[in-house]
Design a protein around this motif. Structure first.
Motif, PDB file in Angstrom:
ATOM      1  N   ALA A   1       3.382  12.783   0.960  1.00 56.86           N
ATOM      2  CA  ALA A   1       4.324  12.576   2.142  1.00 56.86           C
ATOM      3  C   ALA A   1       3.557  11.931   3.243  1.00 56.86           C
ATOM      4  CB  ALA A   1       4.932  13.780   2.648  1.00 56.86           C
ATOM      5  N   ASP A   2       2.296  12.530   3.301  1.00 60.75           N
ATOM      6  CA  ASP A   2       1.505  11.770   4.383  1.00 60.75           C
ATOM      7  C   ASP A   2       0.772  10.592   4.217  1.00 60.75           C
ATOM      8  OD1 ASP A   2      -0.124  12.151   6.838  1.00 60.75           O
ATOM      9  OD2 ASP A   2      -1.853  12.413   5.550  1.00 60.75           O
ATOM     10  N   ILE A   3       0.706  10.313   2.716  1.00 63.53           N
ATOM     11  CA  ILE A   3      -0.080   8.796   2.365  1.00 63.53           C
ATOM     12  C   ILE A   3       0.695   7.995   1.943  1.00 63.53           C
ATOM     13  CG2 ILE A   3      -1.860   8.160   0.709  1.00 63.53           C
ATOM     14  CD1 ILE A   3      -3.147  11.086   0.672  1.00 63.53           C
ATOM     15  N   ILE A   4       1.966   8.155   1.246  1.00 59.93           N
ATOM     16  CA  ILE A   4       2.516   7.154   0.295  1.00 59.93           C
ATOM     17  C   ILE A   4       3.978   7.293   1.183  1.00 59.93           C
ATOM     18  CG2 ILE A   4       3.623   6.673  -1.752  1.00 59.93           C
ATOM     19  CD1 ILE A   4       1.606   8.545  -2.990  1.00 59.93           C
ATOM     20  N   THR A   5       4.481   5.966   1.384  1.00 62.21           N
ATOM     21  CA  THR A   5       5.590   5.373   1.886  1.00 62.21           C
ATOM     22  C   THR A   5       6.450   4.516   1.087  1.00 62.21           C
ATOM     23  OG1 THR A   5       4.878   5.763   4.314  1.00 62.21           O
ATOM     24  CG2 THR A   5       6.950   4.662   3.935  1.00 62.21           C
ATOM     25  N   TYR A   6       7.597   4.729   0.505  1.00 67.27           N
ATOM     26  CA  TYR A   6       8.317   3.914  -0.383  1.00 67.27           C
ATOM     27  C   TYR A   6       9.335   2.914   0.689  1.00 67.27           C
ATOM     28  CZ  TYR A   6       6.497   6.931  -4.092  1.00 67.27           C
ATOM     29  OH  TYR A   6       5.521   7.673  -4.896  1.00 67.27           O
ATOM     30  N   ASN A   7       9.531   1.791   0.371  1.00 72.27           N
ATOM     31  CA  ASN A   7      10.432   0.871   1.018  1.00 72.27           C
ATOM     32  C   ASN A   7      11.088   0.261  -0.086  1.00 72.27           C
ATOM     33  OD1 ASN A   7      11.695  -1.356   2.173  1.00 72.27           O
ATOM     34  ND2 ASN A   7      10.299  -1.349   3.914  1.00 72.27           N
ATOM     35  N   SER A   8      12.206   0.650  -0.258  1.00 70.49           N
ATOM     36  CA  SER A   8      13.226   0.202  -1.386  1.00 70.49           C
ATOM     37  C   SER A   8      13.888  -1.037  -1.031  1.00 70.49           C
ATOM     38  CB  SER A   8      14.527   1.346  -1.654  1.00 70.49           C
ATOM     39  OG  SER A   8      15.191   1.456  -0.437  1.00 70.49           O
TER      40      SER A   8
ATOM     41  N   GLU B   1      12.260  -3.617   0.567  1.00 69.61           N
ATOM     42  CA  GLU B   1      11.106  -4.686   0.009  1.00 69.61           C
ATOM     43  C   GLU B   1      10.589  -4.308  -1.439  1.00 69.61           C
ATOM     44  OE1 GLU B   1       7.797  -4.144   2.814  1.00 69.61           O
ATOM     45  OE2 GLU B   1       8.984  -4.598   4.567  1.00 69.61           O
ATOM     46  N   ASN B   2      11.113  -3.084  -1.907  1.00 67.17           N
ATOM     47  CA  ASN B   2      10.683  -2.975  -3.337  1.00 67.17           C
ATOM     48  C   ASN B   2       8.920  -2.670  -3.335  1.00 67.17           C
ATOM     49  OD1 ASN B   2      10.850  -1.860  -5.992  1.00 67.17           O
ATOM     50  ND2 ASN B   2      10.850  -4.159  -6.779  1.00 67.17           N
ATOM     51  N   SER B   3       8.418  -2.035  -2.112  1.00 69.14           N
ATOM     52  CA  SER B   3       7.126  -1.804  -2.002  1.00 69.14           C
ATOM     53  C   SER B   3       6.861  -0.318  -1.898  1.00 69.14           C
ATOM     54  CB  SER B   3       6.931  -2.510  -0.873  1.00 69.14           C
ATOM     55  OG  SER B   3       6.828  -3.987  -1.152  1.00 69.14           O
ATOM     56  N   THR B   4       5.471  -0.092  -1.921  1.00 70.59           N
ATOM     57  CA  THR B   4       4.987   1.169  -1.800  1.00 70.59           C
ATOM     58  C   THR B   4       4.006   0.893  -0.705  1.00 70.59           C
ATOM     59  OG1 THR B   4       5.836   2.098  -3.660  1.00 70.59           O
ATOM     60  CG2 THR B   4       3.912   3.179  -2.637  1.00 70.59           C
ATOM     61  N   TYR B   5       3.654   1.759   0.126  1.00 71.76           N
ATOM     62  CA  TYR B   5       2.630   1.526   1.092  1.00 71.76           C
ATOM     63  C   TYR B   5       1.659   2.632   0.906  1.00 71.76           C
ATOM     64  CZ  TYR B   5       5.107  -2.266   3.254  1.00 71.76           C
ATOM     65  OH  TYR B   5       5.575  -3.558   3.548  1.00 71.76           O
ATOM     66  N   VAL B   6       0.419   2.573   1.011  1.00 73.48           N
ATOM     67  CA  VAL B   6      -0.371   3.681   0.777  1.00 73.48           C
ATOM     68  C   VAL B   6      -1.359   3.871   2.122  1.00 73.48           C
ATOM     69  CG1 VAL B   6      -2.084   4.724  -0.628  1.00 73.48           C
ATOM     70  CG2 VAL B   6      -0.280   3.726  -1.408  1.00 73.48           C
ATOM     71  N   LYS B   7      -1.327   4.943   2.697  1.00 74.07           N
ATOM     72  CA  LYS B   7      -2.328   5.073   3.772  1.00 74.07           C
ATOM     73  C   LYS B   7      -3.695   5.372   3.236  1.00 74.07           C
ATOM     74  CE  LYS B   7       0.914   6.807   7.053  1.00 74.07           C
ATOM     75  NZ  LYS B   7       1.182   8.107   7.704  1.00 74.07           N
ATOM     76  N   THR B   8      -4.611   4.578   3.583  1.00 77.84           N
ATOM     77  CA  THR B   8      -6.152   4.940   3.512  1.00 77.84           C
ATOM     78  C   THR B   8      -7.058   4.642   4.552  1.00 77.84           C
ATOM     79  OG1 THR B   8      -7.991   4.573   1.617  1.00 77.84           O
ATOM     80  CG2 THR B   8      -6.670   2.747   2.590  1.00 77.84           C
ATOM     81  N   VAL B   9      -8.487   4.589   4.554  1.00 78.80           N
ATOM     82  CA  VAL B   9      -9.442   4.359   5.684  1.00 78.80           C
ATOM     83  C   VAL B   9     -10.184   3.499   5.340  1.00 78.80           C
ATOM     84  CG1 VAL B   9     -10.913   5.387   7.267  1.00 78.80           C
ATOM     85  CG2 VAL B   9      -8.945   6.772   6.520  1.00 78.80           C
ATOM     86  N   CYS B  10     -10.196   2.408   6.120  1.00 81.57           N
ATOM     87  CA  CYS B  10     -11.197   1.264   6.035  1.00 81.57           C
ATOM     88  C   CYS B  10     -12.503   1.421   6.243  1.00 81.57           C
ATOM     89  CB  CYS B  10     -10.773  -0.307   6.790  1.00 81.57           C
ATOM     90  SG  CYS B  10     -11.060  -0.062   8.611  1.00 81.57           S
ATOM     91  N   GLU B  11     -13.407   0.730   5.691  1.00 86.78           N
ATOM     92  CA  GLU B  11     -14.789   0.949   5.849  1.00 86.78           C
ATOM     93  C   GLU B  11     -15.308   1.075   7.500  1.00 86.78           C
ATOM     94  OE1 GLU B  11     -18.082  -1.237   3.908  1.00 86.78           O
ATOM     95  OE2 GLU B  11     -16.564  -1.701   2.403  1.00 86.78           O
ATOM     96  N   HIS B  12     -14.725   0.149   8.283  1.00 85.93           N
ATOM     97  CA  HIS B  12     -14.971   0.158   9.733  1.00 85.93           C
ATOM     98  C   HIS B  12     -14.484   1.387  10.339  1.00 85.93           C
ATOM     99  CE1 HIS B  12     -15.279  -1.474  13.813  1.00 85.93           C
ATOM    100  NE2 HIS B  12     -14.151  -1.088  13.891  1.00 85.93           N
ATOM    101  N   CYS B  13     -13.325   1.822   9.812  1.00 84.57           N
ATOM    102  CA  CYS B  13     -12.916   2.950  10.697  1.00 84.57           C
ATOM    103  C   CYS B  13     -13.818   4.311  10.068  1.00 84.57           C
ATOM    104  CB  CYS B  13     -11.233   3.040  10.546  1.00 84.57           C
ATOM    105  SG  CYS B  13     -10.331   1.899  11.319  1.00 84.57           S
ATOM    106  N   GLN B  14     -13.995   4.143   9.024  1.00 87.03           N
ATOM    107  CA  GLN B  14     -14.670   5.400   8.342  1.00 87.03           C
ATOM    108  C   GLN B  14     -15.944   5.586   9.030  1.00 87.03           C
ATOM    109  OE1 GLN B  14     -13.631   8.008   6.287  1.00 87.03           O
ATOM    110  NE2 GLN B  14     -15.305   8.758   6.976  1.00 87.03           N
TER     111      GLN B  14
END
Length: 77
Positions: free
Chosen positions: A38-45, A47-60
């Motif tokens: 629930a925190d990481i994955i968001t479905y957008n029906s 757009e028929n897309s799935t959005y996945v939160k992660t952390v980029c190298e710069h932010c890490q």
């Protein structure tokens, strides 16, 4: 379905995968707890897309250099 990875802090698009060619099991989504998913994955029906939160190298790197930023609700915005 497109699977779009983006940074949870700076919202940079980190890449996309054609979801037709890979399933959720291969991406490791099924190994997440319901709370993690629930925190990481968001479905957008629409757009028929799935959005996945992660952390980029710069932010890490910023979080590694300044661990106190982890205490903020949205540390790098």
């Amino acid at each position: 379905m497109r699977i779009i990875y983006y940074c949870r802090h700076c919202h940079t698009n980190l890449g996309e995968i054609d979801g037709q060619r890979v399933d959720e099991a291969r991406l490791g989504f099924r190994s997440l707890t319901p709370e993690e998913a629930a925190d990481i994955i968001t479905y957008n029906s629409i757009e028929n897309s799935t959005y996945v939160k992660t952390v980029c190298e710069h932010c890490q790197e910023a979080l590694d250099a300044h661990p106190e930023l982890n205490l903020l609700s949205n540390p790098l915005q």
